[in-house]
Scaffold this motif. Structure first.
Motif, PDB file in Angstrom:
ATOM      1  N   PRO A  62       0.825  -1.232   0.000  1.00 61.38           N
ATOM      2  CA  PRO A  62       0.000   0.000   0.000  1.00 61.38           C
ATOM      3  C   PRO A  62       0.846   1.265   0.000  1.00 61.38           C
ATOM      4  N   VAL A  63       1.977   1.225   0.744  1.00 63.59           N
ATOM      5  CA  VAL A  63       2.852   2.405   0.787  1.00 63.59           C
ATOM      6  C   VAL A  63       3.458   2.657  -0.594  1.00 63.59           C
ATOM      7  N   GLN A  64       3.868   1.566  -1.272  1.00 66.36           N
ATOM      8  CA  GLN A  64       4.433   1.716  -2.620  1.00 66.36           C
ATOM      9  C   GLN A  64       3.421   2.345  -3.570  1.00 66.36           C
ATOM     10  N   ILE A  65       2.155   1.872  -3.484  1.00 66.72           N
ATOM     11  CA  ILE A  65       1.126   2.380  -4.398  1.00 66.72           C
ATOM     12  C   ILE A  65       0.861   3.864  -4.157  1.00 66.72           C
ATOM     13  N   VAL A  66       0.734   4.232  -2.862  1.00 73.77           N
ATOM     14  CA  VAL A  66       0.467   5.642  -2.537  1.00 73.77           C
ATOM     15  C   VAL A  66       1.621   6.525  -3.007  1.00 73.77           C
ATOM     16  N   LYS A  67       2.863   6.084  -2.779  1.00 78.23           N
ATOM     17  CA  LYS A  67       4.013   6.876  -3.202  1.00 78.23           C
ATOM     18  C   LYS A  67       4.076   6.990  -4.729  1.00 78.23           C
ATOM     19  N   TYR A  68       3.747   5.881  -5.407  1.00 78.19           N
ATOM     20  CA  TYR A  68       3.789   5.922  -6.877  1.00 78.19           C
ATOM     21  C   TYR A  68       2.736   6.884  -7.426  1.00 78.19           C
ATOM     22  N   LEU A  69       1.498   6.802  -6.877  1.00 73.16           N
ATOM     23  CA  LEU A  69       0.439   7.702  -7.345  1.00 73.16           C
ATOM     24  C   LEU A  69       0.789   9.159  -7.039  1.00 73.16           C
ATOM     25  N   GLY A  70       1.391   9.390  -5.848  1.00 76.20           N
ATOM     26  CA  GLY A  70       1.798  10.754  -5.509  1.00 76.20           C
ATOM     27  C   GLY A  70       2.848  11.290  -6.462  1.00 76.20           C
ATOM     28  N   ALA A  71       3.793  10.417  -6.838  1.00 76.29           N
ATOM     29  CA  ALA A  71       4.823  10.834  -7.790  1.00 76.29           C
ATOM     30  C   ALA A  71       4.233  11.087  -9.174  1.00 76.29           C
ATOM     31  N   VAL A  73       1.230  12.168  -9.850  1.00 77.25           N
ATOM     32  CA  VAL A  73       0.551  13.464  -9.823  1.00 77.25           C
ATOM     33  C   VAL A  73       1.546  14.604 -10.055  1.00 77.25           C
ATOM     34  N   GLN A  74       2.776  14.425  -9.559  1.00 78.90           N
ATOM     35  CA  GLN A  74       3.811  15.456  -9.724  1.00 78.90           C
ATOM     36  C   GLN A  74       4.577  15.316 -11.043  1.00 78.90           C
ATOM     37  N   GLY A  75       4.161  14.331 -11.872  1.00 74.98           N
ATOM     38  CA  GLY A  75       4.806  14.162 -13.177  1.00 74.98           C
ATOM     39  C   GLY A  75       6.063  13.323 -13.147  1.00 74.98           C
ATOM     40  N   ASP A  76       6.314  12.650 -12.005  1.00 76.34           N
ATOM     41  CA  ASP A  76       7.508  11.812 -11.881  1.00 76.34           C
ATOM     42  C   ASP A  76       7.097  10.347 -12.013  1.00 76.34           C
ATOM     43  N   LEU A  77       7.453   9.710 -13.131  1.00 78.01           N
ATOM     44  CA  LEU A  77       7.110   8.303 -13.366  1.00 78.01           C
ATOM     45  C   LEU A  77       8.292   7.381 -13.108  1.00 78.01           C
ATOM     46  N   GLY A  78       9.349   7.904 -12.544  1.00 79.35           N
ATOM     47  CA  GLY A  78      10.519   7.066 -12.276  1.00 79.35           C
ATOM     48  C   GLY A  78      11.580   7.211 -13.353  1.00 79.35           C
ATOM     49  N   THR A  79      12.579   6.324 -13.261  1.00 79.29           N
ATOM     50  CA  THR A  79      13.714   6.362 -14.181  1.00 79.29           C
ATOM     51  C   THR A  79      13.832   5.024 -14.909  1.00 79.29           C
ATOM     52  N   ASP A  80      14.052   5.096 -16.205  1.00 79.42           N
ATOM     53  CA  ASP A  80      14.274   3.887 -17.000  1.00 79.42           C
ATOM     54  C   ASP A  80      15.536   3.194 -16.496  1.00 79.42           C
ATOM     55  N   LEU A  81      15.391   1.911 -16.091  1.00 77.60           N
ATOM     56  CA  LEU A  81      16.531   1.207 -15.511  1.00 77.60           C
ATOM     57  C   LEU A  81      17.613   0.901 -16.538  1.00 77.60           C
ATOM     58  N   ARG A  82      17.286   0.961 -17.819  1.00 74.19           N
ATOM     59  CA  ARG A  82      18.274   0.655 -18.859  1.00 74.19           C
ATOM     60  C   ARG A  82      18.975   1.917 -19.352  1.00 74.19           C
ATOM     61  N   SER A  83      18.187   2.873 -19.813  1.00 76.00           N
ATOM     62  CA  SER A  83      18.779   4.077 -20.412  1.00 76.00           C
ATOM     63  C   SER A  83      19.078   5.174 -19.386  1.00 76.00           C
ATOM     64  N   ARG A  84      18.546   5.025 -18.151  1.00 75.19           N
ATOM     65  CA  ARG A  84      18.693   6.030 -17.098  1.00 75.19           C
ATOM     66  C   ARG A  84      17.994   7.339 -17.438  1.00 75.19           C
ATOM     67  N   LEU A  85      17.104   7.325 -18.408  1.00 77.42           N
ATOM     68  CA  LEU A  85      16.328   8.505 -18.757  1.00 77.42           C
ATOM     69  C   LEU A  85      15.029   8.524 -17.954  1.00 77.42           C
ATOM     70  N   PRO A  86      14.446   9.689 -17.733  1.00 79.98           N
ATOM     71  CA  PRO A  86      13.126   9.716 -17.073  1.00 79.98           C
ATOM     72  C   PRO A  86      12.094   8.946 -17.899  1.00 79.98           C
TER      73      PRO A  86
END
Length: 314
Positions: A62-71, A73-86
């Motif tokens: 649940p904590v992971q889901i809430v943090k992911y949804l919060g990110a 909303v702020q336009g942060d979808l994480g980082t590509d693990l291969r290319s290191r690009l957003p």
């Protein structure tokens, strides 16, 4: 009408949050350890633990889901693990190709299916009607991937009329030239489906009392069909097209793989194979958002065309 549009948008956002949360759980519960898959068999337990902590995979779900949804909303979808690009930049590089493909397939389906269904209903039980019926069922029955493969063999390998792979070199003509065969592969089945739907709807509408009244007032048949019958008969088609956008997104995955086109479907396929979780979740989020946006737009357009649809939804 504004209240109805606001409620439909709120419902779409709610469905998107539920869909992303469910898919997040399913992706995380997939067999295999993402740290081992990404780091390889030589990674030590300490490196795997640091990797899981960096991605937040060591926290309760649940904590992971809430943090992911919060990110998100702020336009942060994480980082590509291969290319290191957003992930956001990776998605934006692929999203236009999928949108163009699905839009072209929908345009093909509506541009051919609606007129053919209307003509079949007007010329009911004629040779044309029977021919359209046979062709409609035939194209519905053939899977998109089969049409894609045989289209490539015929029009690319044998005749050399259309390019077999890629999305073009950036120019308008090159983009359209590379879009024809994938769009036909994705949308041709929906031409038959919409033709059958519009034909059945038009036959019902043409037997309505207000159509008989229009004929009794001496209005010409083309005017009755274009101004009174088709507008009502096409309303169910708009809803079906909204749902069909989801199926076309699924078919676009095969088309993008077969024709080696960039797009969200191929990006998602490659990310799943490589266990690239941030890109997988971002691609799923983009696909879900496209589907919900299409169905919401279809409902709003349907309410504008036929106000009775809005009343039935309230």
């Amino acid at each position: 009408m504004l209240g109805y549009i606001f409620r439909r948008i709120c419902l779409g956002v709610t469905v998107l949050i539920l869909a992303v949360s469910t898919l997040y759980v399913l992706v995380q519960l997939a067999p295999g350890d993402p740290a081992s898959a990404m780091l390889g068999p030589r990674a030590t337990p300490a490196i795997k633990a640091e990797f899981a902590e960096r991605l937040g995979l060591d926290q309760p779900m649940p904590v992971q889901i809430v943090k992911y949804l919060g990110a998100v909303v702020q336009g942060d979808l994480g980082t590509d693990l291969r290319s290191r690009l957003p992930v956001r930049d990776v998605l934006m590089a692929h999203l236009p190709h999928t949108v163009h493909l699905v839009a072209a397939a929908m345009l093909l389906a509506a541009g051919l299916g609606i007129p053919l269904g209307c003509l079949a209903a007007v010329h009911r039980n004629s040779v044309f009607d029977r021919l359209i019926g046979v062709l409609s069922v035939s194209v519905i029955a053939v899977p998109s991937v089969i049409i894609a493969i045989y289209g490539m063999l015929l029009f690319s390998a044998h005749l050399g009329w259309l390019p077999a792979i890629g999305a073009g070199e950036g120019g308008l003509w090159s983009t359209l030239h590379h879009l024809i065969m994938p769009a036909v592969a994705v949308g041709i089945g929906w031409v038959g489906y919409l033709a059958r739907l519009v034909r059945a709807s038009m036959i019902e509408v043409l037997s309505a009392n207000y159509i008989r009244n229009a004929r009794s007032f001496g209005l010409t048949e083309p005017r009755i069909i274009s101004r009174y019958a088709l507008r009502v008969a096409v309303a169910p088609t708009v809803t079906v097209l909204g749902v069909g956008a989801g199926y076309m997104l699924g078919s676009a995955v095969f088309a993008e793989i077969v024709f080696a086109r960039p797009g969200i479907g191929k990006l998602m396929y490659d990310a799943v194979i490589l266990r690239n979780y941030p890109v997988t979740l971002g691609a799923v989020l983009a696909s879900s958002a496209l589907l919900i946006a299409a169905t919401t737009a279809a409902d709003i357009l349907n309410a504008i065309i036929d106000p009775r649809f809005k009343e039935s939804q309230e």
